[in-house]
Design a protein around this motif. Structure first.
Motif, short mmCIF file in Angstrom:
data_model
loop_
_atom_site.label_atom_id
_atom_site.label_comp_id
_atom_site.label_asym_id
_atom_site.label_seq_id
_atom_site.Cartn_x
_atom_site.Cartn_y
_atom_site.Cartn_z
N ASN A 1 40.41 42.62 52.43
CA ASN A 1 39.15 42.12 51.91
C ASN A 1 39.37 41.12 50.77
O ASN A 1 40.14 41.38 49.85
CB ASN A 1 38.29 43.28 51.40
CG ASN A 1 36.91 42.86 51.01
OD1 ASN A 1 36.34 41.94 51.59
ND2 ASN A 1 36.35 43.51 50.00
N SER A 2 38.73 39.96 50.86
CA SER A 2 38.75 38.91 49.83
C SER A 2 40.10 38.20 49.70
O SER A 2 40.30 37.44 48.76
CB SER A 2 38.34 39.46 48.45
OG SER A 2 37.03 40.01 48.50
N MET A 3 41.01 38.45 50.63
CA MET A 3 42.28 37.74 50.57
C MET A 3 42.15 36.32 51.14
O MET A 3 41.21 36.02 51.88
CB MET A 3 43.36 38.50 51.34
CG MET A 3 43.73 39.82 50.71
SD MET A 3 45.18 40.57 51.49
CE MET A 3 45.12 42.20 50.74
N LYS A 4 43.10 35.50 50.79
CA LYS A 4 43.15 34.14 51.31
C LYS A 4 44.15 34.07 52.47
O LYS A 4 45.06 34.88 52.60
CB LYS A 4 43.57 33.16 50.20
CG LYS A 4 42.48 32.93 49.16
CD LYS A 4 41.30 32.21 49.78
CE LYS A 4 40.26 31.83 48.75
NZ LYS A 4 39.11 31.09 49.36
N ASP A 5 43.94 33.06 53.33
CA ASP A 5 44.74 32.92 54.54
C ASP A 5 45.38 31.53 54.58
O ASP A 5 44.68 30.52 54.60
CB ASP A 5 43.85 33.13 55.76
CG ASP A 5 44.64 33.22 57.05
OD1 ASP A 5 45.87 33.03 57.01
OD2 ASP A 5 44.03 33.49 58.10
N ALA A 6 46.72 31.50 54.56
CA ALA A 6 47.44 30.23 54.62
C ALA A 6 48.11 30.01 55.98
O ALA A 6 48.92 29.10 56.12
CB ALA A 6 48.49 30.18 53.52
#
Length: 230
Positions: free
Chosen positions: A145-150
């Motif tokens: 939850n609320s993580m970023k995706d690279a």
């Protein structure tokens, strides 16, 4: 440098990921023996009176706020240790001033990542002709939850440079300072797979041991073997 605006937001879901830790480092019993921050503080003060090794075992506890420690979960010590025993040499997304919990989508990816870094480290140790390194395999349940995706960022981007971590250090610090709990990214050592860099152990609901692995060194790591189930 990759700006945060270029990173996607992840859709929250319960995930399973994997990690290896050197078997010479036992779990930190104090984290696993308590269910709350108050219990931890009380037990820490008591043990500090009689256990001269306590500081070395627990690490730099001041590096992580008590509210971020997931007391009461299975494997709390495994989730917390990377944030109190910080590698001063840094890692892909840390310059060495803060800890990161690295996880891989598969155990094979975790093995590839650790194999690379172990090879890099031991190749600088003069005169090491043969050695056998033992690792615990860990399975981690967490919510992204609320993580970023690279993972949509191409492998040609500087954050994925195989040796120069300058740009990934900047991204890691930006992620941490912005308060995001973590980042999903492409594995540099296992193509087509991905990993997570958690900036806090809070998303973790459990970490349990799965198996033991060995890496054999003969001037380089010549084999990786699974030697036992948990």
């Amino acid at each position: 440098m990759v700006m945060l605006s270029r990173l996607s937001d992840m859709v929250a879901e319960q995930l399973q990921a994997y990690r290896l830790v050197n078997s010479k480092f036992p779990p930190i019993a104090l984290f696993d023996d308590v269910a709350s921050a108050d219990e931890f503080d009380a037990l820490y003060q008591i043990q500090a009176l009689t256990n001269p090794r306590l500081h070395n075992e627990v690490g730099l506890i001041e590096l992580i706020p008590r509210k971020e420690i997931p007391f009461g979960i299975p494997g709390c010590s495994y989730a917390t240790a990377p944030f109190t025993h910080v590698n001063p040499a840094g890692s892909r997304f840390s310059d060495g001033s803060f800890g990161v919990l690295y996880l891989a989508a598969t155990m094979e990816t975790a093995l590839a990542e650790v194999r690379h870094h172990q090879s890099q480290y031991w190749s600088n140790v003069h005169g090491l002709n043969y050695e056998r390194f033992m690792f615990r395999g860990l399975s981690c349940s967490f919510v992204d939850n609320s993580m970023k995706d690279a993972t949509s960022i191409p492998m040609t981007d500087p954050i994925y440079d195989p040796d120069d971590y300058t740009h990934s250090h900047r991204l890691g610090r930006a992620i941490k300072e912005a308060g995001f709990p973590g980042l999903r990214y492409r594995s540099v050592r296992s193509q087509e797979n991905h990993c997570w860099a958690l900036m806090t152990p809070m998303p973790v609901s459990s970490i349990v041991q799965t198996a033991h692995y060995e890496m054999i060194w003969n001037g380089e790591i010549t084999s990786v073997n699974k030697i036992s189930e948990a």
